[in-house]
Design an enzyme around this catalytic site. Structure first.
Site, mmCIF file in Angstrom:
data_model
loop_
_atom_site.group_PDB
_atom_site.id
_atom_site.type_symbol
_atom_site.label_atom_id
_atom_site.label_comp_id
_atom_site.label_asym_id
_atom_site.label_seq_id
_atom_site.Cartn_x
_atom_site.Cartn_y
_atom_site.Cartn_z
ATOM 1 N N PHE A 18 -5.199 -6.691 -12.690
ATOM 2 C CA PHE A 18 -5.594 -8.186 -13.179
ATOM 3 C C PHE A 18 -5.072 -9.164 -13.102
ATOM 4 O O PHE A 18 -5.345 -10.202 -12.805
ATOM 5 C CB PHE A 18 -6.466 -7.614 -14.569
ATOM 6 C CG PHE A 18 -7.487 -6.867 -14.584
ATOM 7 C CD1 PHE A 18 -8.727 -7.327 -14.507
ATOM 8 C CD2 PHE A 18 -7.658 -5.306 -15.010
ATOM 9 C CE1 PHE A 18 -10.172 -6.427 -14.265
ATOM 10 C CE2 PHE A 18 -8.645 -4.572 -15.015
ATOM 11 C CZ PHE A 18 -10.119 -5.209 -14.721
ATOM 12 N N GLU A 174 -15.364 5.183 -25.844
ATOM 13 C CA GLU A 174 -16.396 5.097 -24.628
ATOM 14 C C GLU A 174 -16.564 6.684 -24.075
ATOM 15 O O GLU A 174 -17.622 7.048 -23.706
ATOM 16 C CB GLU A 174 -16.041 4.060 -23.712
ATOM 17 C CG GLU A 174 -16.212 2.872 -24.355
ATOM 18 C CD GLU A 174 -15.817 1.466 -23.355
ATOM 19 O OE1 GLU A 174 -16.222 0.590 -24.009
ATOM 20 O OE2 GLU A 174 -15.068 1.871 -22.514
#
Ligand SMILES: Cc1cc2nc3c(=O)[nH]c(=O)nc-3n(C[C@H](O)[C@H](O)[C@H](O)COP(=O)(O)OP(=O)(O)OC[C@H]3O[C@@H](n4cnc5c(N)ncnc54)[C@H](O)[C@@H]3O)c2cc1C
Length: 447
Positions: A18, A174
């Site tokens: 990123f 998650e």
């Protein structure tokens, strides 16, 4: 080299994650030549790794070739190489493909799973930090269900159907939610002979709450959603040791299991240690507010591998910090080139989210607190928009729609030699020899 003939200052960026991608984008078309180095030829969209681990997405749907990101950019060159060390004195990197010298360096090598020095846990746990990890976990999960169908020992079958996830941050939450849905819906249909009431998914968290970065009401909402999905959440619970067959907790409890997923810690990438600089928690490299190394002004360190405090707190290891620092470090290099003062970095927190299965997510975006179905829609939207590449966005959207509407995702393939765990030795021992003998006999007799 495809660079312009006039020698421009050379900026080398380590890591096409990123932070590194943002830095290279900021420098594209600028008065510098750029070499972007990564050990992979693709960028990985980490927030969706768990979807690969639960066999909802294919690896190529959350990865994107780096060269394609920069096609047409004449001053950006990509090198596929593993960087082994940074030689600050001679301004060069030592890489698997030979040395690379630089005028400016941006180190954006990210992080790795932190097992806190526990060799037994590292050996027996699955991490979730790159595509390799995600595919290994997917293969393991699918293989376990095949093993259960062939297991006659009830105790072993119960252990195979017990899944332990450690770490109550976004990744653990998650994954626990996603596993619960995959197992209770999709796999329950495909293994009708199995007793799915035996399945246990445990989420262990050492602290007093899940999702520590979120406000208390959202943490409670996440906990309630997971419990509604049948996940056993245990707070203030720490793992002491692990073997291939069990996890032992610090309070002495033993949990027989074949699946331990470690989402409990992150440390700086190995490269950090080669700098010989001051480090903080998790081996992160301390940087100045301008993102420069304190001792070496032409070296910038950003993202997960860097440690910078704001208002007395270390910045979190999240994609937004890395992206903003990538753009900022590149801009500061241009300031330096133009003889201008460098600008201190300030993080603009855009919020945090975590999804819990198909219908629920929790998150704080600016002043808004989101939960439930609306939160989930927002989570979907943000992740689709942030994925790189129209094809990937389209494929992920189609897969999610298919998954959402029909609970159906066809490509649950076991793609490694994990097949060997399914009893191939038995085939060889019990039936392989007689079959081979019979075949040899047939060849000799011409049958
Ligand atoms: C499972 C998971 C889920 C996540 N979910 C979220 C989320 O929902 N939201 C969020 O904001 N953040 C999330 N994060 C955190 C986020 O992914 C990181 O903060 C972000 O990726 C950091 O960016 P970076 O540029 O510092 O490093 P990375 O994006 O990790 O990139 C580092 C790059 O450096 C390369 N590299 C490393 N070492 C070398 C070497 N020696 N030689 C060559 N190349 C090297 C790697 O191959 C990689 O491409 C998640 C992380 C994980 C693991």
């Amino acid at each position: 080299m495809e660079f312009s003939e006039k020698r421009q200052p050379l900026v080398v960026i380590v890591g096409a994650g990123f932070g590194g991608l943002r830095a290279a984008k900021r420098l594209a078309g600028g008065p510098v030549d750029v070499i972007l180095v990564d050990q992979h030829n693709y960028h990985t969209f980490m927030p969706l790794l768990y979807q690969v681990a639960r066999a909802a997405l294919e690896p190529e749907e959350i990865a994107y070739p780096v060269r394609r990101v920069f096609r047409g950019e004449r001053n950006i060159n990509f090198r596929l190489a593993r960087v082994e060390a940074v030689d600050l004195l001679r301004q060069r990197l030592l890489t698997s493909q030979g040395p690379i010298t630089y005028d400016y360096l941006i180190l954006a090598a990210g992080s790795a799973t932190n097992f806190f020095g526990q060799a037994d846990i590292q050996q027996h746990a699955y991490g979730l930090h790159d595509l390799k990890d995600a595919v290994a976990l997917r293969n393991h999960l699918l293989t376990v269900f095949e093993q259960v169908t062939q297991e006659t020992d009830p105790a072993r079958r119960a252990a195979l159907l017990t899944f332990v996830i450690v770490g109550g941050g976004p990744t653990g939450v998650e994954l626990a939610g996603a596993y619960s849905e995959l197992i209770q819906t999709v796999l329950a249909q495909e293994y009708p002979q199995l007793d799915f009431s035996q399945v246990r998914i445990l989420l262990l968290e050492g602290g007093p709450a899940l999702l520590a970065a979120l406000p208390p009401d959202l943490r409670e909402a996440a906990l309630a959603s997971l419990q509604a999905k049948g996940v056993e959440v245990r707070l203030r619970t720490a793992v002491a040791s692990a073997t291939a067959d069990e996890v032992r907790l610090k309070d002495g409890t033993v949990i027989p299991t074949a699946t331990l997923v470690w989402a409990a810690g992150v440390r700086a990438a190995d490269l950090a240690a080669t700098l010989g600089q001051a480090t903080a928690r998790g081996g992160r490299v301390r940087v100045r507010e301008t993102l420069q190394l304190p001792t070496t002004p032409n070296v910038f360190v950003i993202g997960d591998i860097a440690d910078l405090e704001e208002d007395g707190k270390a910045l979190p290891q999240v994609a937004q910090v890395a992206m903003q620092q990538g753009t900022h470090a590149a801009a500061n290099i241009l300031h330096h080139l133009h003889g201008e003062p460098l600008v201190p970095f300030r993080y603009h927190d855009l919020g945090t989210m975590a999804t819990i299965g198909r219908h629920a997510a929790v998150g704080q975006i600016g002043p808004w607190r989101l939960k439930g179905f609306i939160g989930w829609l927002m989570w979907l939207f943000i992740h689709i928009v942030q994925l790189i590449g129209v094809r990937n966005r389209l494929f992920v959207l189609i897969n999610w729609l298919q998954d959402y509407l029909f609970y159906a995702r066809s490509a649950r393939l076991i793609t490694t030699e994990d097949m060997q765990r399914l009893g191939e030795p038995n085939i060889r021992e019990d039936s392989g020899e007689p079959i081979r003998a019979a075949n040899e006999m047939a060849v000799q007799t011409g049958d």
